[in-house]
Enzyme design. Structure first.
Site, PDB file in Angstrom:
ATOM      1  N   ASP A  91       0.846  -1.188   0.000  1.00 29.57           N
ATOM      2  CA  ASP A  91       0.000   0.000   0.000  1.00 29.57           C
ATOM      3  C   ASP A  91       0.885   1.243   0.000  1.00 29.57           C
ATOM      4  O   ASP A  91       2.102   1.159   0.083  1.00 29.57           O
ATOM      5  CB  ASP A  91      -0.981  -0.022   1.172  1.00 29.57           C
ATOM      6  CG  ASP A  91      -0.296   0.030   2.530  1.00 29.57           C
ATOM      7  OD1 ASP A  91       0.923   0.259   2.572  1.00 29.57           O
ATOM      8  OD2 ASP A  91      -0.984  -0.154   3.545  1.00 29.57           O
ATOM      9  N   ASP A 264      -8.500  -7.002   1.026  1.00 34.82           N
ATOM     10  CA  ASP A 264      -7.496  -7.215   2.071  1.00 34.82           C
ATOM     11  C   ASP A 264      -8.036  -6.674   3.384  1.00 34.82           C
ATOM     12  O   ASP A 264      -8.895  -5.790   3.397  1.00 34.82           O
ATOM     13  CB  ASP A 264      -6.183  -6.497   1.742  1.00 34.82           C
ATOM     14  CG  ASP A 264      -6.232  -5.033   2.166  1.00 34.82           C
ATOM     15  OD1 ASP A 264      -5.723  -4.707   3.244  1.00 34.82           O
ATOM     16  OD2 ASP A 264      -6.822  -4.211   1.430  1.00 34.82           O
ATOM     17  N   CYS A 302     -14.143 -27.684   8.269  1.00 35.79           N
ATOM     18  CA  CYS A 302     -13.059 -26.807   7.816  1.00 35.79           C
ATOM     19  C   CYS A 302     -11.818 -27.628   7.495  1.00 35.79           C
ATOM     20  O   CYS A 302     -11.453 -28.542   8.243  1.00 35.79           O
ATOM     21  CB  CYS A 302     -12.748 -25.771   8.888  1.00 35.79           C
ATOM     22  SG  CYS A 302     -11.390 -24.660   8.448  1.00 35.79           S
ATOM     23  N   CYS A 304      -8.709 -26.398   7.270  1.00 33.08           N
ATOM     24  CA  CYS A 304      -7.465 -25.739   7.667  1.00 33.08           C
ATOM     25  C   CYS A 304      -6.645 -26.625   8.605  1.00 33.08           C
ATOM     26  O   CYS A 304      -7.166 -27.551   9.232  1.00 33.08           O
ATOM     27  CB  CYS A 304      -7.743 -24.381   8.314  1.00 33.08           C
ATOM     28  SG  CYS A 304      -8.235 -24.449  10.059  1.00 33.08           S
ATOM     29  N   CYS A 307      -8.051 -26.802  12.288  1.00 29.78           N
ATOM     30  CA  CYS A 307      -9.235 -27.641  12.509  1.00 29.78           C
ATOM     31  C   CYS A 307      -8.942 -29.121  12.280  1.00 29.78           C
ATOM     32  O   CYS A 307      -9.634 -29.984  12.823  1.00 29.78           O
ATOM     33  CB  CYS A 307     -10.387 -27.177  11.608  1.00 29.78           C
ATOM     34  SG  CYS A 307     -11.106 -25.606  12.138  1.00 29.78           S
TER      35      CYS A 307
END
Length: 368
Positions: A91, A264, A302, A304, A307
């Site tokens: 940014d 974002d 999930c 991920c 998890c």
């Protein structure tokens, strides 16, 4: 090379496409994890990649102060410095204008404000912002802008919007990195005519992509969505569209429906460090005593790492005890949750069922 956007499918205004970058080709819509200081807080780059990340974001202002753009340049650029082999967006420092500077310190030349580290006086100009980003050597650099506060009176918003256009032109003149792409930022506050003006004038400058800025700064949801609607209709179809600083799941869905490709936000890692997790049935606070003996994952389906390997009871124990692993595990889950949401949105666009997906998701997410 410059990035390129390839539009593959529409579902009304929503877009499914491919972003071609120097570090691979990635599908959109996408959520971009934020690595402010060249790190996604509490996570390794490998963990971020395992969550399915594509582009991640780093902060020009913070890296300018520490360790300095020259050190990162000597390291071979931001990718090598932080060991992330995917695309990086930096940014411009414009949001720090919004959060650190006083109105009277914003001038045509640039912005005067004090360092959040030691209080020393700083002066950031459009040229300096671009020069720093050129040295950081991110894939995508952002034009320097002023993020208009909400609410703002029309006169202030108009003067600020016009100045952001002039700053954008100065940034283009200073830009000097042939491998980097430069995005313009549409401002205009809550005013329809200023959003149209800003979008049209920014597009005339022929940036490599376009961002809608100045949202999620305290306005209500309907005003936020109107800000997007007022700007996005004037952005070209063949270039990526980025909504800055938005990470609430429902806001991501609403943005995608309106034609946004990239998002974002620091939200997933920030709330993780305070013990909060996204789920399909809304946010939960893992510190709640009811999770003390919950030997199940945060979310059963999930995929991920967290998890797949850990229970709510264990993560609660870590958070209560102040163990940093707790924040890491919740960050992994939250980042994966938002990236998986964008994956599901892409499938919904491909299958022409985005509005049905939205309705089902919101019904589940808001169910108490």
């Amino acid at each position: 090379m410059k990035i390129k956007y390839e539009l593959l499918k529409n579902d009304n205004n929503a877009r499914y496409g491919i972003l071609h970058t120097n570090h691979g080709n990635f599908e959109t819509p996408m959520f971009m994890p934020v690595g402010t200081l060249a790190t996604v807080k509490t996570m390794t780059p490998e963990q971020v990649k395992e969550c399915g990340s594509a582009v991640i974001l780093s902060n020009t202002y913070h890296l300018w102060l520490r360790p300095g753009e020259d050190i990162i340049n000597k390291a071979g650029g931001l990718h090598k410095f932080m060991n992330y082999d995917g695309p990086i967006l930096t940014d411009s420092g414009g949001f720090q204008v919004f959060s650190l500077a006083r109105t009277k310190d914003i001038t045509e030349e640039g912005v005067k404000f004090k360092s959040h580290i030691d209080g020393s006086s700083l002066f950031l100009t459009p040229e300096l912002s671009i020069q720093i980003q050129n040295k950081l050597d991110s894939d995508i650099a952002m034009s320097f802008d002023e993020c208009i506060p909400y609410p703002a009176d029309y006169g202030y918003a108009k003067a600020s919007t016009e100045r952001t256009i002039r700053w954008a032109k100065r940034g283009i003149e200073a830009f000097n990195n042939e491998n980097q792409s430069l995005f313009g930022i549409v401002q205009g506050g809550e005013y329809t005519d200023l959003r149209e003006y800003s979008a049209k004038e920014t597009v005339k400058l022929n940036f490599d992509g376009y961002s809608i800025g100045g949202t999620s700064v305290g306005e209500d949801k309907e005003t936020m969505y109107k800000m997007i609607d007022d700007a996005i209709k004037f952005l070209p179809e063949n270039k990526p569209r980025y909504l800055m600083g938005v990470g609430e799941p429902i806001d991501i869905i609403e943005g995608v429906i309106r034609g946004i490709d990239m998002f974002d936000c620091v939200l997933p890692t920030r709330i993780a460090r305070h013990g909060n997790a996204f789920t399909r049935h809304g946010k939960i606070n893992i510190k709640n005593s009811k999770y003390k003996e919950e030997f199940t994952p945060i979310e059963e389906k999930c995929d991920c790492y967290t998890c797949q390997h850990y229970t709510k009871a264990y993560i609660r124990h870590l958070i209560i005890c102040g163990e940093s692993l707790g924040g890491t595990l919740l960050s992994i889950h939250n980042i994966r949750f938002l990236i998986k949401l964008t994956e599901d949105l892409r499938e919904a666009i491909k299958n022409d069922c985005l509005l049905e997906f939205k309705e089902q998701f919101i019904n589940n997410y808001l169910k108490k």
